[in-house]
Design a protein around this motif. Structure first.
Motif, PDB file in Angstrom:
ATOM      1  N   MET A  45       0.950  -1.265  -0.170  1.00  0.00           N
ATOM      2  CA  MET A  45      -0.291  -0.165  -0.486  1.00  0.00           C
ATOM      3  C   MET A  45       1.296   1.469   0.119  1.00  0.00           C
ATOM      4  O   MET A  45       2.082   1.292   0.848  1.00  0.00           O
ATOM      5  N   THR A  46       0.705   2.619  -0.603  1.00  0.00           N
ATOM      6  CA  THR A  46       1.295   3.126  -1.068  1.00  0.00           C
ATOM      7  C   THR A  46       0.187   4.568  -0.240  1.00  0.00           C
ATOM      8  O   THR A  46      -0.649   4.087  -0.087  1.00  0.00           O
ATOM      9  N   ILE A  47       0.986   5.040   1.305  1.00  0.00           N
ATOM     10  CA  ILE A  47      -0.029   6.054   1.549  1.00  0.00           C
ATOM     11  C   ILE A  47      -0.011   7.625   0.514  1.00  0.00           C
ATOM     12  O   ILE A  47       1.900   7.860   0.614  1.00  0.00           O
ATOM     13  N   ALA A  55      -7.693  11.373  15.142  1.00  0.00           N
ATOM     14  CA  ALA A  55      -7.188  13.419  15.360  1.00  0.00           C
ATOM     15  C   ALA A  55      -6.098  12.686  15.035  1.00  0.00           C
ATOM     16  O   ALA A  55      -5.341  13.599  13.508  1.00  0.00           O
ATOM     17  N   ARG A  56      -5.301  12.818  15.576  1.00  0.00           N
ATOM     18  CA  ARG A  56      -3.726  12.996  15.494  1.00  0.00           C
ATOM     19  C   ARG A  56      -3.160  11.603  14.416  1.00  0.00           C
ATOM     20  O   ARG A  56      -2.314  12.014  14.032  1.00  0.00           O
ATOM     21  N   LYS A  57      -4.053  10.460  13.918  1.00  0.00           N
ATOM     22  CA  LYS A  57      -3.727   9.705  13.250  1.00  0.00           C
ATOM     23  C   LYS A  57      -3.856   9.759  11.814  1.00  0.00           C
ATOM     24  O   LYS A  57      -3.577   9.315  11.016  1.00  0.00           O
ATOM     25  N   LEU A  58      -5.364  10.695  11.605  1.00  0.00           N
ATOM     26  CA  LEU A  58      -5.952  10.636  10.076  1.00  0.00           C
ATOM     27  C   LEU A  58      -5.153  12.701  10.046  1.00  0.00           C
ATOM     28  O   LEU A  58      -5.682  12.830   9.129  1.00  0.00           O
ATOM     29  N   CYS A  59      -4.712  12.815  11.145  1.00  0.00           N
ATOM     30  CA  CYS A  59      -3.899  14.615  10.547  1.00  0.00           C
ATOM     31  C   CYS A  59      -3.768  14.784   9.441  1.00  0.00           C
ATOM     32  O   CYS A  59      -2.759  14.200   8.850  1.00  0.00           O
ATOM     33  N   GLY A  60      -4.176  15.633   8.822  1.00  0.00           N
ATOM     34  CA  GLY A  60      -3.644  16.220   6.854  1.00  0.00           C
ATOM     35  C   GLY A  60      -4.489  15.058   6.097  1.00  0.00           C
ATOM     36  O   GLY A  60      -3.997  14.999   4.944  1.00  0.00           O
ATOM     37  N   MET A  61      -5.013  13.857   6.658  1.00  0.00           N
ATOM     38  CA  MET A  61      -5.917  12.917   5.026  1.00  0.00           C
ATOM     39  C   MET A  61      -7.345  13.479   6.026  1.00  0.00           C
ATOM     40  O   MET A  61      -8.250  13.136   4.518  1.00  0.00           O
ATOM     41  N   ALA A  62      -7.639  13.675   7.329  1.00  0.00           N
ATOM     42  CA  ALA A  62      -9.109  14.071   7.251  1.00  0.00           C
ATOM     43  C   ALA A  62      -9.952  14.164   8.216  1.00  0.00           C
ATOM     44  O   ALA A  62      -8.467  14.682   9.078  1.00  0.00           O
ATOM     45  N   PHE A 105      -8.388   3.971   9.408  1.00  0.00           N
ATOM     46  CA  PHE A 105      -7.146   4.768   9.370  1.00  0.00           C
ATOM     47  C   PHE A 105      -6.805   4.261   6.947  1.00  0.00           C
ATOM     48  O   PHE A 105      -6.810   4.699   6.655  1.00  0.00           O
ATOM     49  N   THR A 106      -7.283   2.404   7.096  1.00  0.00           N
ATOM     50  CA  THR A 106      -6.853   2.113   6.221  1.00  0.00           C
ATOM     51  C   THR A 106      -8.322   2.625   4.526  1.00  0.00           C
ATOM     52  O   THR A 106      -7.757   2.877   3.856  1.00  0.00           O
ATOM     53  N   THR A 107      -9.297   2.513   5.478  1.00  0.00           N
ATOM     54  CA  THR A 107     -10.095   3.213   4.093  1.00  0.00           C
ATOM     55  C   THR A 107      -9.781   4.327   3.532  1.00  0.00           C
ATOM     56  O   THR A 107      -9.444   4.349   2.317  1.00  0.00           O
ATOM     57  N   ILE A 108      -9.223   5.464   4.004  1.00  0.00           N
ATOM     58  CA  ILE A 108      -9.484   6.347   3.804  1.00  0.00           C
ATOM     59  C   ILE A 108      -7.279   6.826   3.384  1.00  0.00           C
ATOM     60  O   ILE A 108      -7.563   7.395   2.451  1.00  0.00           O
ATOM     61  N   CYS A 109      -7.166   6.095   4.069  1.00  0.00           N
ATOM     62  CA  CYS A 109      -5.351   5.784   3.109  1.00  0.00           C
ATOM     63  C   CYS A 109      -5.715   5.303   1.415  1.00  0.00           C
ATOM     64  O   CYS A 109      -5.599   5.797   0.312  1.00  0.00           O
ATOM     65  N   GLU A 110      -6.733   4.063   1.272  1.00  0.00           N
ATOM     66  CA  GLU A 110      -7.089   3.273   0.205  1.00  0.00           C
ATOM     67  C   GLU A 110      -7.806   4.071  -0.583  1.00  0.00           C
ATOM     68  O   GLU A 110      -6.886   4.586  -1.333  1.00  0.00           O
TER      69      GLU A 110
END
Length: 279
Positions: A1-3, A189-196, A252-257
């Motif tokens: 997987m690429t992030i 929120a910290r895990k997803l910062c910048g992503m969601a 997190f994985t769903t948003i990464c994908e």
């Protein structure tokens, strides 16, 4: 997987400050063998490639009167695997966009599963310099915690109806019957910062009020929903008996994908000749 992560940074942040934070990020890593005195000599004033002990830093830049673009690429090699992180910037008047891409390249076939983790540099940049605004929502390390006010109700209604001008997805955490949450909002929120963006509902009473405003299309009862930009749909998550960290990872994985397929809001400046040609 690429992030892939793409977000606006505070527009007051200089390209030199971002470059230096990238250097600090590498030096603070327990896995680097780069010497501090060597990396401190590096500068974002010109292109370079610097390598030592199976580690490589490559930097490219281009500049016109109206904007500055750069690419900072860090590669860590092991026997059969290369861990690659690229931090691209685009600075214009009143805008500073960051794109981060993390990936793994292997030289041999293997059934081992290698996990690409979100680079810590994303959190470091937002924590140190502050995020910009994604439409009408600020980029932060903390969740947006709603209260019982009319303003909060308007915010939640805009999220559910897809009326927000943001380009990142919004994770909406509803309250259960006890007005508790099925996840730890601050950690997510910290895990997803910048992503969601993460929005937290205050109570079950608020949920009932919101229900009337959005035609019963809101998640409720402790369910978590990812509301995709421009009203393009919602993905629903129910925790059930899962451990909270497992539940967080699913989101997190769903948003990464989803983000791995998304064209960044500002094109990553890898082809500097084209950037300058059409500037």
């Amino acid at each position: 997987m690429t992030i892939n992560v793409s977000f606006p940074l505070s527009s007051s942040t200089s390209s030199k400050e971002v470059f230096q934070e990238c250097i600090n990020w590498i030096l603070d890593s327990p896995f680097t063998k780069f010497a501090q005195e060597d990396l401190r000599k590096l500068s974002n004033e010109e292109d370079f490639k610097y390598s030592s002990n199976q580690e490589v830093i490559e930097f490219s830049r281009a500049e016109t009167q109206s904007f500055f673009v750069s690419s900072f690429r860090y590669t860590k090699h092991t026997d059969n695997t290369s861990w690659i992180t690229e931090i691209s910037t685009r600075t214009e008047p009143d805008q500073h966009w960051i794109s981060v891409k993390a990936s793994i390249v292997t030289s041999t076939a293997s059934d081992a599963t290698l996990e690409v983790k979100k680079p810590l540099i994303v959190m470091r940049l937002i924590d140190r310099f502050g995020g910009g605004h994604d439409g009408d929502i600020p980029i932060t390390l903390t969740p947006i915690t709603l209260d019982e006010s009319a303003l909060s109700l308007n915010i939640a209604t805009a999220v559910i109806n897809g009326d927000s001008s943001c380009t990142l997805p919004i994770v909406y955490i509803s309250s259960n019957a006890a007005s508790k949450h099925s996840i730890i909002p601050e950690r997510l929120a910290r895990k997803l910062c910048g992503m969601a963006h993460v929005v937290v509902e205050p109570s079950r009473t608020f949920s009932y009020t919101l229900r009337r405003e959005v035609g019963s299309r809101n998640v409720y009862g402790g369910v978590v929903g990812i509301y995709w930009p421009k009203g393009s749909g919602v993905t629903i998550f129910r925790r059930g008996y899962k451990e909270v960290k497992v539940f967080e990872q699913e989101i997190f994985t769903t948003i990464c994908e989803a983000l791995s397929l998304l064209i960044p809001a500002k094109e990553s400046p890898n082809k500097f000749s084209n950037v300058l040609k059409y500037a």
